[in-house]
Design an enzyme around this catalytic site. Structure first.
Site: not given
Length: 941
Positions: A789-791
């Site tokens: 995941f990349h916020s």
């Protein structure tokens, strides 16, 4: 009757402009010297000379004095534009002059203190427009020598000016900004001086004012202008197209359009051409990446608008004879330069030469047979560049980001460029045979749409046809029951379709109806988001590739028939506009007006296709042409060579074996998370091989990679994922594709990926947040869930809160052993961290005592954590590599362990060799990689 000589116009313009700058300089130097020489890093005595912007815009009263005087310049400036229009009768000169004047007002009245980005955008636009303005005015002038000298000096000084700006802005060298200011002021006076040289031309104009009725009427009478006939003839004199000496002497060229060496030479030149163009845009991305916004170096992309130099005297002849040689050598040999800024400038200059060579060749061709042959060789060069790119894991071996340590063949490329560059003037003599083409006249509207269509075609080819894997990733949706195409082996199919379309394109020369219909269908399929996987790849991607290639020869012949440098140049300018637009759809958070194109790649794609089709409407009907059987045989031979290479590279790229984890006896999974900056290291070299080396040394079984989607023009349309997966012998999931408007995330695994789902988490304001939820089949068939995941960014607080809530819910939906490899943008134990690590997600921090984190985090549940380490990035990227070690427990072992798997006690010692991190990274480590922040790995029991 009052008669005013036209020379008063440039004279008044010069006096007003020079007075404005000098008055502001003298006033500022007298009243605020120490303030205007101060910049962001230094003041007096380190800096001693003020920049133009600080002088004219930062302080009262010099700012007011300047703006009053520069406002007085407006009247003579517009008279200057009208005068040039009258002398040259060129609407283009008038248009460029007006737009250039507006951009001048932009950077003059909006100073860097008011709005730095807007000031810079107007300044860059002004400099870009100065090139065509100077060239067109010089070309039409009867007095060229002085103007040419001023123009060359002006643009020559840009190089040292940018160098000193880099020393100031990036290196923070004391005094560099003052040296930069010297060059900046020099450009101001050179620019004003160029317009002052119009004094001689304008002497031929007389303005007559009839004032005889002024006492009887409040209305002024009209005025008329006249000019000397000999000056008019000198002003409108045109430069004849270049003609090789052999053609002028009536000799028959040795090579013909269907000769082997003509086809081979132009195919190789096209290969070098496409290599240079794709290299330039790939390199440009390095700068906004490190500046986190517009850096100014993006202006280098306008090297592809360099065909405007063909308007300079003697330049067509020079380009004809030496363009292929010098352009090829310069762009390939640029790899010898270590400094990224200098390397980019050199490649941009090389692209100016190569794009001018391409335009000059098209412009002077006089027979339809040669036009078709040249167009087919241009396509063959494109196809071979894609095939070799596939064979070198999506990197072109002669790019300027490659060298011998990254499997580059730059020296070989230089030798090839020299050999074929020297051969080019001889093989291409047939371009200037006595013309057999009918004279074709196009209206201004027709030329405009042909130019726009040409730029759109160039963009469309560059966007989706310069790598064999790009359209595959447009269709990829993860591992499901109906998994779509993977890059191996289906990249070979893309290459095969390109080869077949190039051969078939000969049949559609001057018959674009069928390719146009196919282009409409395929564009629609690519734009419909509900169409996915094989349907999108075949009916969208492959059909789009084929239709664009089939329509290209018709388009090249059409745009060449205009015989206009301006048509080519404006088309290439618009090509760059579309490139910026296709970056804007993703980079909207970092660019002005980004919301206009946010997540609208389909709009950009649709506009480009529409303009291609509109341009074709202006095609004039011509007689059909029969090409020789020899030509067809040679094209078939080259196509066969392409197929053989495609097959050989596909076999070479086959998987090296079944992936196996590093320590199966301990049921160990070593997992890492790394943000890789799109595969460009800190010195602008391709970084895949160095990444592979570190991942191997750390014995990673599962890797989450972020900032991986380089399947765009400005990232080189590179397939980092396949290269890493092949060399590391791992399964791979690309994550949301390049048509999903994210920066990308990738999962690499030594364990089979049973299923994977891609997510775009809520992002109402900022960047789209990509996520992968994959299920791996691990030891004893135990299923383990992995999230990558990349916020969103720090500035978008609400976006990150919504993304955190959505991800926590997703993680909480799984009862399997699970770990998260992520980029969270939060402080430990604060804010959103407490949603990620919560009863909702069920996740636990791999090391809650590590209080010095911000971006990268590893979380886990229902799996035994045994170790944690943080490894310095070296110079590969801007982010460390975090690594966690986990042991897979069966149901009974998991019940027996209970909550002890979340025990936070740790030690720096580990006796089990399987569970240890490599000792080579202790202390100073190896290749600038070492355990940092925590000093040593931590082990948990």
């Amino acid at each position: 009757m009052v008669v005013v000589n036209g020379k008063i116009i440039p004279l008044t313009h010069t006096v007003c402009a020079v007075s404005a700058f000098l008055a502001a300089f003298i006033t500022g130097y007298s009243l605020h010297f120490h303030k205007i020489v101060r910049n962001a890093h230094y003041g007096y005595p380190d800096e001693w000379f003020p920049s133009v912007s600080a002088t004219i815009g930062d302080r009262y009263p010099e700012r007011s004095i300047f703006q009053i005087l520069i406002a007085l310049t407006a009247f003579p400036r517009f008279l200057l534009l009208l005068g040039h229009f009258y002398i040259n009768r060129s609407k283009l000169i008038l248009l460029i002059g007006v737009v250039r004047t507006v951009t001048c007002g932009g950077w003059v009245y909006i100073t860097s203190t008011d709005d730095h980005d807007t000031h810079d955008i107007f300044m860059i636009a002004y400099i870009v427009l100065t090139l065509p303005w100077d060239i067109l005015v010089t070309r039409a002038s009867a007095f060229k020598t002085k103007k040419t000298l001023v123009t060359l000096t002006f643009f020559g000084l840009l190089v040292p000016m940018l160098y000193w700006y880099y020393q100031h802005q990036v290196k923070h060298v004391a005094g560099a900004y003052s040296v930069y200011a010297y060059f900046e002021w020099s450009l101001i006076f050179l620019d004003v001086g160029f317009d002052a040289l119009s004094y001689t031309d304008f002497k031929a104009i007389s303005i007559k004012l009839d004032l005889q009725d002024i006492s009887k009427s409040d209305k002024a009478k009209t005025f008329e202008t006249t000019k000397r006939e000999e000056i008019k003839k000198a002003s409108i004199k045109q430069i004849d197209p270049v003609k090789p000496i052999a053609a002028i002497n009536g000799q028959t060229p040795y090579f013909s359009y269907d000769s082997f060496f003509y086809i081979l030479t132009n195919t190789v030149n096209s290969f070098v051409f496409w290599s240079a163009i794709t290299s330039l845009y790939c390199m440009v991305w390095y700068f906004p990446l490190w500046y986190m916004g517009i850096s100014g170096y993006e202006v280098a992309i306008f090297g592809t608008v360099g065909s405007i130099i063909l308007a300079l005297p003697l330049m067509p002849t020079i380009i004809y004879h030496y363009g292929a040689l010098f352009g090829g050598v310069v762009t390939i040999a640029a790899y010898l330069i270590d400094t990224p800024e200098s390397r980019l400038i050199i490649v941009s200059l090389g692209c100016i030469i190569l794009i001018s060579t391409f335009v000059q060749n098209l412009k002077i061709i006089t027979t339809t047979e040669v036009s078709i042959s040249f167009a087919i060789t241009w396509l063959l060069g494109l196809v071979f560049s894609v095939i070799f790119k596939m064979g070198f894991y999506s990197n072109n071996p002669i790019w300027a980001i490659m060298h011998k340590d990254t499997n580059g063949y730059n020296n070989t490329g230089i030798v090839i460029a020299i050999l074929f560059g020297m051969l080019t003037p001889f093989t291409n003599k047939i371009h200037s045979l006595p013309s057999k083409l009918p004279n074709t006249e196009f209206s201004f509207i027709a030329k405009t749409f042909i130019s726009l269509g040409f730029g759109a075609l160039f963009f469309s080819i560059h966007q989706l046809l310069t790598d064999s894997s790009t359209i595959i990733y447009w269709a990829w949706e993860g591992y499901t029951d109906h998994t779509g195409p993977l890059t191996w082996p289906w990249s070979a199919l893309t290459c095969t379709v390109m080869i077949a379309a190039t051969m078939v394109a000969i049949c559609f020369v001057n018959k674009p109806q069928i390719p146009s219909i196919l282009l409409i269908i395929s564009t629609a399929v690519l734009c419909i988001r509900e169409v996915k996987e094989w349907n999108k790849y075949v009916a969208g991607g492959l059909l789009y590739v084929a239709s664009l290639i089939m329509v290209t020869p018709t388009y090249l012949i059409l745009v060449a028939s205009t015989k206009s440098i301006c048509v080519f140049t404006f088309g290439l300018f618009f090509y760059n506009v579309l490139i910026l637009a296709h970056v804007w759809v993703v980079a909207y958070a970092f660019v002005p007006g980004g919301w206009l194109l946010r997540e609208r790649i389909e709009v950009v794609l649709g506009i480009s296709t529409a303009l291609v089709l509109i341009g074709l409407l202006f095609k004039k009907s011509t007689k059909p042409v029969e090409l020789s059987k020899k030509f067809m045989r040679l094209v078939s031979l080259f196509s066969l060579a392409g197929l053989i290479l495609t097959g050989a590279f596909t076999y070479q790229l086959r998987p090296t074996g079944v992936p196996t984890p590093h320590h199966p006896d301990s049921k160990l999974i070593t997992a890492g998370i790394w943000t890789i900056h799109f595969g460009l290291d800190n010195d602008m070299w391709a970084s895949e091989d160095r990444m592979i080396s570190l991942i191997k040394d750390l014995e990673l079984d599962v890797v989450g990679l972020l900032e991986t989607d380089s399947q765009r023009i400005v990232m080189g349309n590179r397939d980092l994922t396949s290269k890493l997966a092949h060399d590391l012998n791992m399964y791979a999931d690309f994550g949301p594709g390049p048509n999903k408007h994210t920066w990308g995330c990738v999962l690499l695994s030594k364990f089979p990926i049973v299923n994977s789902t891609h997510y775009l988490l809520p992002s109402p304001v900022g960047e789209l947040a990509p996520a992968i939820h994959a299920t791996l089949r691990t030891y004893d068939d135990t299923l383990v869930d992995v999230f990558v995941f990349h916020s969103g960014q720090e500035e978008d607080v609400e976006d990150r809160r919504l993304q955190t809530a959505a991800l926590a819910k997703l993680m909480g939906s799984s009862d399997r052993p699970t770990f998260l490899l992520s980029y969270l943008v939060t402080e430990p134990l604060k804010g959103n961290y407490n949603t990620h690590v919560s009863d909702i997600s069920g996740m636990h921090d791999i090391d809650p005592s590590d209080d010095d984190r911000w971006c990268e985090y590893i979380l886990y549940k229902n799996i035994k954590r045994s170790g944690y380490a943080r490894v310095a990035r070296g110079s590969i990227t801007d982010t460390e590599l975090q690594v966690g070690k986990f042991q897979v427990l069966n149901d009974e072992e998991l019940v027996e362990a209970g909550s002890s798997i979340y025990n936070t006690d740790w030690t720096n010692e580990q006796e089990n060799d399987d569970l240890k991190f490599p000792d080579k990274f202790r202390g100073d480590g190896e290749n600038d990689h070492f355990y940092h922040v925590l000093s040593d790995p931590r082990y948990f029991d």
